[in-house]
Scaffold this motif. Structure first.
Motif, short mmCIF file in Angstrom:
data_model
loop_
_atom_site.label_atom_id
_atom_site.label_comp_id
_atom_site.label_asym_id
_atom_site.label_seq_id
_atom_site.Cartn_x
_atom_site.Cartn_y
_atom_site.Cartn_z
N ASN B 69 0.83 -1.21 0.00
CA ASN B 69 0.00 0.00 0.00
C ASN B 69 0.86 1.26 0.00
N LEU B 70 1.94 1.22 0.77
CA LEU B 70 2.81 2.39 0.84
C LEU B 70 3.33 2.76 -0.55
N PHE B 71 3.69 1.75 -1.33
CA PHE B 71 4.25 2.07 -2.64
C PHE B 71 3.19 2.51 -3.64
N ILE B 72 2.01 1.87 -3.56
CA ILE B 72 0.91 2.30 -4.44
C ILE B 72 0.50 3.73 -4.07
N PHE B 73 0.24 3.91 -2.77
CA PHE B 73 -0.19 5.22 -2.28
C PHE B 73 0.89 6.28 -2.57
N GLY B 74 2.13 5.95 -2.23
CA GLY B 74 3.24 6.90 -2.40
C GLY B 74 3.40 7.31 -3.85
N ALA B 75 3.40 6.31 -4.76
CA ALA B 75 3.63 6.62 -6.17
C ALA B 75 2.51 7.51 -6.71
N LEU B 76 1.26 7.11 -6.45
CA LEU B 76 0.15 7.90 -6.97
C LEU B 76 0.14 9.30 -6.36
N PHE B 77 0.33 9.35 -5.06
CA PHE B 77 0.30 10.63 -4.34
C PHE B 77 1.38 11.57 -4.87
N ILE B 78 2.60 11.07 -5.01
CA ILE B 78 3.70 11.93 -5.44
C ILE B 78 3.51 12.37 -6.89
N ILE B 79 3.20 11.40 -7.77
CA ILE B 79 3.11 11.74 -9.20
C ILE B 79 1.95 12.72 -9.44
N THR B 242 -6.42 -0.78 4.00
CA THR B 242 -5.71 0.49 3.85
C THR B 242 -4.62 0.68 4.89
N ASP B 243 -4.17 -0.41 5.48
CA ASP B 243 -3.04 -0.29 6.40
C ASP B 243 -1.82 0.26 5.68
N LEU B 244 -1.08 1.09 6.38
CA LEU B 244 0.23 1.54 5.90
C LEU B 244 1.24 1.13 6.96
N PRO B 245 2.54 1.14 6.66
CA PRO B 245 3.52 0.76 7.69
C PRO B 245 3.33 1.56 8.99
N ALA B 246 2.97 2.84 8.88
CA ALA B 246 2.82 3.66 10.09
C ALA B 246 1.68 3.15 10.97
N THR B 247 0.58 2.71 10.35
CA THR B 247 -0.54 2.22 11.16
C THR B 247 -0.25 0.81 11.67
N TYR B 248 0.49 0.03 10.89
CA TYR B 248 0.90 -1.30 11.33
C TYR B 248 1.76 -1.17 12.59
N MET B 249 2.73 -0.25 12.53
CA MET B 249 3.63 -0.07 13.66
C MET B 249 2.85 0.35 14.90
N TYR B 250 1.92 1.27 14.72
CA TYR B 250 1.14 1.76 15.85
C TYR B 250 0.31 0.63 16.46
N ALA B 251 -0.31 -0.16 15.61
CA ALA B 251 -1.14 -1.26 16.10
C ALA B 251 -0.30 -2.25 16.90
N MET B 252 0.89 -2.57 16.38
CA MET B 252 1.76 -3.52 17.08
C MET B 252 2.22 -2.95 18.42
N ALA B 253 2.55 -1.67 18.42
CA ALA B 253 3.12 -1.06 19.62
C ALA B 253 2.08 -0.86 20.70
N PHE B 254 0.90 -0.36 20.33
CA PHE B 254 -0.02 0.11 21.35
C PHE B 254 -1.28 -0.73 21.53
N SER B 255 -1.67 -1.53 20.50
CA SER B 255 -2.84 -2.37 20.80
C SER B 255 -2.51 -3.85 20.83
N ARG B 256 -1.46 -4.29 20.13
CA ARG B 256 -1.14 -5.70 20.17
C ARG B 256 -0.11 -6.05 21.25
N GLY B 257 0.58 -5.04 21.77
CA GLY B 257 1.62 -5.31 22.75
C GLY B 257 2.72 -6.19 22.20
N ASP B 258 3.14 -5.89 20.99
CA ASP B 258 4.19 -6.68 20.33
C ASP B 258 5.34 -5.75 19.97
N LEU B 259 6.13 -5.39 21.00
CA LEU B 259 7.16 -4.38 20.80
C LEU B 259 8.19 -4.78 19.75
#
Lengths: 296, 290
Positions: B69-79, B242-259
């Motif tokens: 998603n990051l690459f699809i979103f990033g490419a479209l957004f930037i271009i 529509t997960d992006l790496p930033a939301t994945y990281m947040y979910a792991m850190a603060f709701s999954r407790g998977d540091l």
């Protein structure tokens, strides 16, 4: 349109006029695209729920009511708390005002050193500072949460001020450094000969010249801190949440009837301070910012 | 003593920032890197256990979606932001009478928080009440625009809102660039009867290469950091669409407790940012030295 110039030079008068109209039409279509969300937000916030359900997205309100606004301000629920945005709006002010002032002041001093008092290793340090501007904050989120916990600052307003100040320093320093570099070094040399010291030169020569860059830095920092969500949601607790976090909680709360008009009013309230700052001082901001990036 | 002090004042002034950056940027990166090599769960553990977290990360279909998603979103957004920004800048450069007003309109989204923007777009894109309902109400009952709740299309609604937010800023950068091109050259070309579009493609745009680079860096950086907009607009859903790496990281850190997972995903994000930004900063700093 291979042979059709956009303006002046050859081409018939009528052809040029048609092109001109097409140009204005295009620009206005895009203006509508940019204005649509604001328009929808304002009109929806002034409608009753009944009118929202039966009416169209872009219809003007038949009967203007400010109920949604007062509810968003002082009655909407963010989870279990139902005090509206008011306390959170106040939190955001308590966080952003000191955050902006401290990071701008330190940035000004730093920029002054980097621009006018270079020493061995200063360029290397500047490079390190710049790289720091570009890190994704996810990479400091976990250790910062732990450190704030250790020092008893987790979930507090001073904790958030601290975080915003630290991660704002890179940009504030960069802005002031790029601005102070353009001030001739002879000025400092002459002042030194007259016996003025480091701080004296800063206070009486550099600071009075700094108004334009102060405006840019303050607007930049204010928008960054006011609009922040990631730090707010990660490091705040019920009593210290900024307005963006509260807005998200209101909008995404799952209990009760969805009150779109309250959501929209809350969104406008949360966006109003930065919007006002932008409308009042945005001209200077863009001028300063683009001058920097175009040169760079 | 005072002499020593006055000689070292500049360094003393920078010292707090120096130590803050050392600890809170580089020290914290090192901490995250360390934890990403351990089996940390809810609490950090410090026994290094190799690349296990990265193995888990890259075999997790949710991360796979987020990273793609990051690459699809990033490419479209930037271009699209760049094309739109450049186009609007060129249009506005044609001696438009209401330029000031239009510029303000194109730019104001930049002042707003992604959370505010997301709230507004969520409402506009809501199939039951937003654009879809509106067009159906105009007498087109078969009109469909339900991207927000369609797992295949939801990502594009985020692109739409992100472009709305950032393209005005790109326009401002390009407009400043257009204005900084030497007017004499343009006038000379026009006197020679060279059509305006040729003046743009042959003279003006090529001379703006550094601004293209700046705009690219700013947009790429925004794309990788995008978090608020996803949270406000779709919350990562439907499902993880529509997960992006930033939301994945947040979910792991603060709701999954998977540091461990949170740390390794943050390190990969940083790797992507640095792959883009380091060469840019390196060339910038070198250019200033010469």
């Amino acid at each position: 349109m291979t042979d059709m110039p956009l303006t002046r030079s050859s081409g018939s008068l009528i052809g040029r006029r048609v092109l001109r109209w097409a140009l204005y039409a295009m620009l206005c279509v895009f203006a509508l695209y940019y204005l649509l969300p604001l328009f929808v937000m304002v009109t929806t916030s002034l409608k009753s729920l009944e009118e929202i359900r039966t009416g169209s997205l872009v219809a003007l309100p038949r009967e203007i009511t400010f109920d949604a606004w007062s509810k968003a301000w002082s009655g909407a629920c963010t989870g279990i708390q139902c005090e509206g945005l008011k306390p959170f709006f106040w939190n955001s002010i308590l966080i952003s005002v000191p955050g902006v002032l401290i990071s701008t002041l330190i940035g000004a001093m730093n920029g002054y050193v980097f621009a006018q008092w270079r020493f061995k290793g200063a360029n290397l340090f500047f490079a390190f500072l710049l790289f720091g501007c570009f890190i994704p904050f996810q990479v400091v989120l976990l250790p910062m949460a732990r450190m704030l916990g250790i020092f008893g600052m987790a979930g507090t307003i001073p904790g958030l001020i601290f975080v915003h100040t630290i991660y704002g320093l890179g940009f504030t320093t960069l802005f002031f450094r790029n601005y102070y570099v353009t001030i001739p070094h002879e000025l400092v040399r002459a002042a030194k000969i007259d016996g003025a010291g480091f701080f004296r030169i800063f206070w009486s020569i550099f600071l009075p010249l700094s108004l334009p860059i102060c405006v840019v830095t303050i607007i930049w920092q204010f928008t960054q801190i006011w609009n922040d969500f990631l730090f707010g949601v990660s490091f705040s607790s019920a009593g210290s949440q900024p307005v963006t976090v509260a807005l998200n909680n209101i909008v995404n709360s799952t209990t009760g009837v969805k009150e779109y008009n309250v959501d929209m009013a809350a969104a406008i309230i949360a966006g109003l301070p930065t919007l006002l700052v932008y409308i009042v001082a945005g001209k200077y901001f863009i001028r300063g910012l683009t001058a920097g990036s175009v040169k760079g | 003593m005072t002499d020593w002090l006055s000689r070292h004042v500049p360094k003393i002034v920078l010292a707090p920032t120096f130590f803050a950056v050392l600890l809170f940027v580089y020290g914290f990166i090192a901490w995250t890197a360390w934890v990403s090599l351990t089996r940390s769960k809810l609490m950090p553990r410090y026994e290094i256990d190799g690349l296990i977290q990265y193995d888990r990360l890259f075999s997790n279909p949710r991360w796979d979606t987020a990273f793609n998603n990051l690459f699809i979103f990033g490419a479209l957004f930037i271009i699209i932001s760049m094309v739109l920004g450049l186009m609007l800048a060129i249009f506005l450069d044609q001696k438009i009478r209401i330029e000031g007003a239009l510029r303000t309109i194109y730019l104001y989204p930049m002042a707003l928080s992604m959370i505010v923007t997301g709230t507004a777009w969520k409402w506009i894109l809501n199939p039951g009440l937003g654009i879809q309902a509106m067009v159906q109400g105009w007498g087109f009952p078969n009109f469909k625009f339900d991207w927000l709740i369609d797992p295949k299309m939801a990502l594009y609604t985020i692109v739409l809102a992100a472009i709305w937010q950032a393209s005005g800023f790109v326009m401002a950068l390009f407009l400043a660039g257009l204005r900084s091109v030497d007017g004499e050259i343009i006038k000379a070309a026009q006197v020679d009867g060279i059509p305006t579009w040729r003046v743009y493609t042959a003279i003006i745009i090529p001379s703006m290469a550094p601004i293209f680079l700046s705009a690219f860096i700013v947009l790429a950086h925004l794309a990788i950091k995008s978090f608020d907009l996803v949270i406000a607009l779709t919350g990562g859903g439907p499902g993880y669409a529509t997960d992006l790496p930033a939301t994945y990281m947040y979910a792991m850190a603060f709701s999954r407790g998977d540091l461990g997972q949170a740390a390794s995903s943050a390190m990969v994000m940083m790797g992507v940012v640095f792959a883009i930004v380091v060469p840019y900063l390196y060339s910038e700093l070198r250019a200033k030295h010469d």
